[in-house]
Design a protein around this motif. Structure first.
Motif, mmCIF file in Angstrom:
data_model
loop_
_atom_site.group_PDB
_atom_site.id
_atom_site.type_symbol
_atom_site.label_atom_id
_atom_site.label_comp_id
_atom_site.label_asym_id
_atom_site.label_seq_id
_atom_site.Cartn_x
_atom_site.Cartn_y
_atom_site.Cartn_z
ATOM 1 N N VAL A 110 4.407 -5.033 3.560
ATOM 2 C CA VAL A 110 3.095 -5.501 3.136
ATOM 3 C C VAL A 110 2.424 -6.047 4.388
ATOM 4 C CG1 VAL A 110 1.817 -7.050 1.613
ATOM 5 C CG2 VAL A 110 3.968 -6.024 0.835
ATOM 6 N N PRO A 111 1.312 -5.431 4.815
ATOM 7 C CA PRO A 111 0.726 -5.805 6.108
ATOM 8 C C PRO A 111 0.136 -7.214 6.111
ATOM 9 C CG PRO A 111 -0.660 -4.201 4.990
ATOM 10 C CD PRO A 111 0.567 -4.365 4.155
ATOM 11 N N HIS A 112 0.231 -7.858 7.275
ATOM 12 C CA HIS A 112 -0.447 -9.142 7.449
ATOM 13 C C HIS A 112 -1.931 -8.904 7.222
ATOM 14 C CE1 HIS A 112 3.103 -11.134 8.880
ATOM 15 N NE2 HIS A 112 3.310 -10.178 9.762
ATOM 16 N N PRO A 117 -0.888 -10.083 -1.053
ATOM 17 C CA PRO A 117 0.505 -9.807 -0.692
ATOM 18 C C PRO A 117 1.512 -10.194 -1.772
ATOM 19 C CG PRO A 117 -0.302 -11.705 0.520
ATOM 20 C CD PRO A 117 -1.478 -11.097 -0.195
ATOM 21 N N GLU A 118 1.275 -11.282 -2.481
ATOM 22 C CA GLU A 118 2.243 -11.723 -3.483
ATOM 23 C C GLU A 118 2.362 -10.736 -4.644
ATOM 24 O OE1 GLU A 118 -0.246 -13.870 -2.431
ATOM 25 O OE2 GLU A 118 0.955 -15.043 -1.031
ATOM 26 N N PRO A 119 1.236 -10.272 -5.247
ATOM 27 C CA PRO A 119 1.387 -9.307 -6.336
ATOM 28 C C PRO A 119 2.046 -7.990 -5.885
ATOM 29 C CG PRO A 119 -0.822 -10.238 -6.379
ATOM 30 C CD PRO A 119 -0.156 -10.722 -5.123
ATOM 31 N N VAL A 120 1.735 -7.543 -4.673
ATOM 32 C CA VAL A 120 2.351 -6.307 -4.176
ATOM 33 C C VAL A 120 3.848 -6.512 -3.991
ATOM 34 C CG1 VAL A 120 2.435 -4.679 -2.243
ATOM 35 C CG2 VAL A 120 0.222 -5.487 -3.101
ATOM 36 N N THR A 125 9.402 -5.704 -5.783
ATOM 37 C CA THR A 125 10.672 -6.345 -6.152
ATOM 38 C C THR A 125 11.054 -5.971 -7.584
ATOM 39 O OG1 THR A 125 10.218 -8.158 -4.622
ATOM 40 C CG2 THR A 125 11.871 -8.558 -6.312
ATOM 41 N N ALA A 126 10.080 -5.946 -8.482
ATOM 42 C CA ALA A 126 10.347 -5.563 -9.872
ATOM 43 C C ALA A 126 10.807 -4.114 -9.981
ATOM 44 C CB ALA A 126 9.096 -5.786 -10.733
#
Length: 147
Positions: A110-112, A117-120, A125-126
């Motif tokens: 996930v690029p800076h 970023p959190e939902p992606v 992870t899910a």
């Protein structure tokens, strides 16, 4: 939003080129965020690309960049269809493509500067991805040799 993909098609783009649909699917995100620079319509793209169409409309894209037995992936879904299963459809097909190439892992970074970023990260992870200590989210390709 839960919408079924009634007639979704997984279409390889050879050669892949930047176009208005890719711009639309990015939904206002800067292509440079994903390492594409500032493309214009018709510019050639590296790696392997597929698009998902349903009813003649492009809903998203999958990209696979394989090197050294692993592949970086990118899943792009048009904003109106996020949360509808299009991303999972793309991810499933990218996993199949990686398995056909006998790759070990697929990964995403996930690029800076990504606005969400959190939902992606939570979504990946899910879907079985695990973070490592170099900032990648990795997943063993189903059927990969566990060596």
């Amino acid at each position: 939003m839960t919408t079924q993909l009634t007639s979704a098609q997984w279409i390889r783009e050879t050669p892949a080129r930047w176009d208005a649909d890719k711009t639309r699917v990015l939904g206002g995100l800067d292509p440079a965020l994903f390492g594409f620079g500032s493309p214009t319509d018709g510019d050639a793209l590296g790696d392997e690309w597929w698009r998902v169409e349903d009813g003649g409309r492009v809903l998203g894209y999958g990209r696979l960049d394989d090197t050294w037995g692993d592949a970086e992936i990118l899943v792009l879904v048009e904003p109106e269809r996020r949360g509808s299963g299009v991303g999972a459809f793309i991810l499933d097909h990218l996993e199949q493509e990686a398995a056909e190439r006998h790759l070990n892992y697929i990964y995403n970074v996930v690029p800076h500067g990504h606005p969400d970023p959190e939902p992606v990260t939570t979504w990946l992870t899910a879907h079985g991805f695990a973070p490592n200590d170099v900032g990648e989210l990795r997943k063993r390709v189903p059927g990969a040799d566990p060596r």
